[in-house]
Design a protein around this motif. Structure first.
Motif, PDB file in Angstrom:
ATOM      1  N   GLY A 303     -71.494  50.485  -0.854  1.00 49.59           N
ATOM      2  CA  GLY A 303     -72.037  49.220  -0.360  1.00 49.59           C
ATOM      3  C   GLY A 303     -73.453  49.302   0.158  1.00 49.59           C
ATOM      4  N   GLN A 304     -74.068  50.473   0.286  1.00 51.43           N
ATOM      5  CA  GLN A 304     -75.431  50.607   0.808  1.00 51.43           C
ATOM      6  C   GLN A 304     -76.450  50.672  -0.321  1.00 51.43           C
ATOM      7  N   SER A 305     -77.608  50.119  -0.040  1.00 52.76           N
ATOM      8  CA  SER A 305     -78.732  50.263  -0.960  1.00 52.76           C
ATOM      9  C   SER A 305     -79.544  51.473  -0.531  1.00 52.76           C
ATOM     10  N   ARG A 306     -80.398  51.931  -1.398  1.00 51.52           N
ATOM     11  CA  ARG A 306     -81.238  53.082  -1.060  1.00 51.52           C
ATOM     12  C   ARG A 306     -82.115  52.762   0.144  1.00 51.52           C
ATOM     13  N   LYS A 307     -82.660  51.558   0.191  1.00 46.62           N
ATOM     14  CA  LYS A 307     -83.554  51.190   1.281  1.00 46.62           C
ATOM     15  C   LYS A 307     -82.809  51.181   2.613  1.00 46.62           C
ATOM     16  N   THR A 308     -81.599  50.590   2.609  1.00 43.18           N
ATOM     17  CA  THR A 308     -80.806  50.535   3.839  1.00 43.18           C
ATOM     18  C   THR A 308     -80.444  51.935   4.312  1.00 43.18           C
ATOM     19  N   TRP A 309     -80.055  52.769   3.363  1.00 44.97           N
ATOM     20  CA  TRP A 309     -79.661  54.140   3.714  1.00 44.97           C
ATOM     21  C   TRP A 309     -80.845  54.913   4.292  1.00 44.97           C
ATOM     22  N   GLU A 310     -82.031  54.764   3.699  1.00 46.28           N
ATOM     23  CA  GLU A 310     -83.197  55.480   4.206  1.00 46.28           C
ATOM     24  C   GLU A 310     -83.579  54.977   5.601  1.00 46.28           C
ATOM     25  N   THR A 311     -83.483  53.662   5.820  1.00 48.33           N
ATOM     26  CA  THR A 311     -83.804  53.097   7.146  1.00 48.33           C
ATOM     27  C   THR A 311     -82.858  53.659   8.203  1.00 48.33           C
ATOM     28  N   GLU A 312     -81.596  53.741   7.852  1.00 50.37           N
ATOM     29  CA  GLU A 312     -80.599  54.269   8.795  1.00 50.37           C
ATOM     30  C   GLU A 312     -80.863  55.738   9.102  1.00 50.37           C
ATOM     31  N   ARG A 313     -81.153  56.523   8.081  1.00 56.31           N
ATOM     32  CA  ARG A 313     -81.434  57.948   8.293  1.00 56.31           C
ATOM     33  C   ARG A 313     -82.701  58.147   9.128  1.00 56.31           C
ATOM     34  N   ARG A 314     -83.721  57.332   8.873  1.00 57.52           N
ATOM     35  CA  ARG A 314     -84.957  57.430   9.639  1.00 57.52           C
ATOM     36  C   ARG A 314     -84.687  57.177  11.127  1.00 57.52           C
ATOM     37  N   ALA A 315     -83.898  56.143  11.392  1.00 59.54           N
ATOM     38  CA  ALA A 315     -83.594  55.809  12.782  1.00 59.54           C
ATOM     39  C   ALA A 315     -82.827  56.945  13.472  1.00 59.54           C
ATOM     40  N   ARG A 316     -81.893  57.563  12.768  1.00 58.32           N
ATOM     41  CA  ARG A 316     -81.103  58.643  13.357  1.00 58.32           C
ATOM     42  C   ARG A 316     -81.953  59.864  13.702  1.00 58.32           C
ATOM     43  N   ILE A 317     -83.014  60.053  12.950  1.00 59.61           N
ATOM     44  CA  ILE A 317     -83.889  61.204  13.206  1.00 59.61           C
ATOM     45  C   ILE A 317     -84.914  60.883  14.292  1.00 59.61           C
ATOM     46  N   GLU A 318     -85.548  59.714  14.205  1.00 60.32           N
ATOM     47  CA  GLU A 318     -86.651  59.402  15.102  1.00 60.32           C
ATOM     48  C   GLU A 318     -86.215  59.074  16.530  1.00 60.32           C
ATOM     49  N   ASP A 319     -84.932  58.730  16.711  1.00 62.66           N
ATOM     50  CA  ASP A 319     -84.528  58.402  18.090  1.00 62.66           C
ATOM     51  C   ASP A 319     -84.096  59.652  18.865  1.00 62.66           C
ATOM     52  N   LYS A 320     -84.245  60.861  18.245  1.00 60.37           N
ATOM     53  CA  LYS A 320     -83.946  62.106  18.937  1.00 60.37           C
ATOM     54  C   LYS A 320     -85.250  62.767  19.362  1.00 60.37           C
ATOM     55  N   ASN A 321     -85.229  63.361  20.546  1.00 65.12           N
ATOM     56  CA  ASN A 321     -86.394  64.112  21.014  1.00 65.12           C
ATOM     57  C   ASN A 321     -86.397  65.548  20.480  1.00 65.12           C
ATOM     58  N   ARG A 322     -85.212  66.048  20.158  1.00 64.13           N
ATOM     59  CA  ARG A 322     -85.082  67.423  19.669  1.00 64.13           C
ATOM     60  C   ARG A 322     -83.914  67.516  18.696  1.00 64.13           C
ATOM     61  N   ILE A 323     -84.153  68.210  17.585  1.00 57.75           N
ATOM     62  CA  ILE A 323     -83.091  68.447  16.600  1.00 57.75           C
ATOM     63  C   ILE A 323     -83.196  69.896  16.112  1.00 57.75           C
ATOM     64  N   ASN A 324     -82.059  70.532  16.000  1.00 52.68           N
ATOM     65  CA  ASN A 324     -82.017  71.890  15.414  1.00 52.68           C
ATOM     66  C   ASN A 324     -80.820  71.965  14.458  1.00 52.68           C
ATOM     67  N   VAL A 325     -81.110  72.274  13.188  1.00 50.85           N
ATOM     68  CA  VAL A 325     -80.051  72.362  12.176  1.00 50.85           C
ATOM     69  C   VAL A 325     -80.052  73.782  11.610  1.00 50.85           C
ATOM     70  N   GLN A 326     -78.900  74.432  11.667  1.00 49.29           N
ATOM     71  CA  GLN A 326     -78.758  75.787  11.118  1.00 49.29           C
ATOM     72  C   GLN A 326     -77.805  75.775   9.920  1.00 49.29           C
TER      73      GLN A 326
END
Length: 378
Positions: A303-326
């Motif tokens: 049900g998601q479009s590419r644009k909607t999915w990218e907007t959601e992913r951007r928000a999840r990343i930018e609202d964090k002050n710190r991220i560490n992925v191993q």
């Protein structure tokens, strides 16, 4: 058997054979072209006359033109043995046995050299290989018996050192020493025909040779006629075209497997680099780099479009002050232009932490690998 380095005469390969018999055996057993026969005859004549340096120089010159020729390589090993250059002779026969593994003679000659140095376990191993190569090789069986006798003597000696009252060990040691004495003295008529004229060591006892029926009358060329058992020791190896063809095919297949393995490792490395770059961009909160890791045909949530999915992913990343992925314990499998990577993902941010299993399916697009599917869990 005393714990000395002297080898039984029938087990001495070259030093236990008359030089003339050795060279005669070499020439008689070779199947060579006339030109090669001349070269081999020249080298053989030099050996017969004791001119080992000149013989070696001529053999080396021949081998520069035909480095794989088994006959001349075998003869070079003989020359080096005559010169007491055991280490070099061992190197020649070792390489010869690797290049022509179906020939038993190089293994037998290696065993003789090892035994002369007191390395009886190596000698036993080489003789076992000679017998596996040719189960009817009588000389190798006889030499193997001598090696086992020497090893038995050493073992009984050690037993008596630990227990001087061990009468059974004393009795067995006496029998083994008697056996070894026979092999060094030449009571076997077949050996007497070959070895009396040139003993293995200057220390060989004349008294041990006297039991022979006719020790003195044996002419230099007689061994080549009257001593068939010695022929396998001095017989030069013969090139087998079928074996050479099989060996070439095996080498080609090994090279192809090595090339395929190298290509697979390189492809795996590229896939893992793509996954690591994706994780690094995510950890650096580099939204552009993170989204660029996904292919244009990425399988979006229902049900998601590419644009909607990218907007959601951007928000999840930018609202964090710190991220560490191993990325831990990645396992890669590749089929054509599709790669599947399974790993343990440890995510840590200022708002959320998780430790889960993840699977990424990537496709090769040009020189890059991009994520086409992303699944969490097993």
């Amino acid at each position: 058997m005393p714990t000395t380095s002297r080898i039984p005469s029938r087990f001495a390969l070259i030093k236990g054979l008359q030089r003339s018999a050795l060279i005669a055996g070499l020439v008689a057993m070779m199947h060579v072209t006339p030109a090669m026969a001349d070269d081999i005859a020249d080298v053989s004549q030099l050996v017969r006359s004791g001119q080992y340096t000149a013989a070696l120089n001529k053999a080396d010159a021949f081998l520069k033109q035909k480095p794989r020729d088994p006959q001349m390589r075998f003869l070079k090993g003989v020359i080096l043995t005559e010169q007491n250059k055991s280490a070099e002779a061992i190197d020649v026969f070792t390489k010869l046995s690797k290049d022509f593994p179906a020939l038993p003679e190089p293994y037998n000659n290696l065993a003789v050299l090892y035994a002369a140095a007191g390395e009886y376990e190596k000698a036993r191993t080489a003789l076992d290989q000679a017998i596996r190569t040719n189960p009817t090789y009588a000389t190798a069986y006889e030499n193997l018996g001598d090696v086992h006798a020497k090893l038995a003597s050493q073992a009984y000696d050690k037993a008596l050192q630990l227990d001087q009252n061990n009468n059974a060990a004393k009795s067995k040691l006496t029998m083994v020493r008697t056996l070894v004495g026979n092999t060094t003295g030449g009571t076997n008529p077949q050996v007497a025909a070959v070895t009396p004229a040139v003993p293995v060591r200057p220390a060989a006892q004349p008294a041990q040779q006297t039991p022979q029926p006719t020790p003195q009358p044996v002419p230099p060329t007689a061994p080549a006629v009257s001593a068939p058992p010695a022929a396998p020791v001095t017989e030069p190896p013969k090139a087998d075209p079928a074996m050479e063809q099989r060996r070439a095919e095996e080498e080609r297949q090994r090279a192809e497997r090595a090339k395929a393995n190298e290509a697979a490792q390189a492809a795996n490395a590229k896939v893992l680099d793509a996954v690591e770059s994706w994780a690094k961009a995510w950890s650096a909160r580099d939204v552009g780099g993170y989204l660029n890791a996904y292919s244009k045909d990425f399988a979006l949530p229902s049900g998601q479009s590419r644009k909607t999915w990218e907007t959601e992913r951007r928000a999840r990343i930018e609202d964090k002050n710190r991220i560490n992925v191993q990325i831990l314990s990645p396992q890669v499998s590749i089929s054509g232009k599709t790669a599947t990577v399974r790993f343990r993902q440890v995510y840590d941010s200022d708002r959320f932490k998780s430790d889960s299993r993840k699977t990424l399916v990537l496709t090769q697009q040009g020189n890059a690998w991009r994520i086409q599917q992303e699944r969490t869990g097993n």
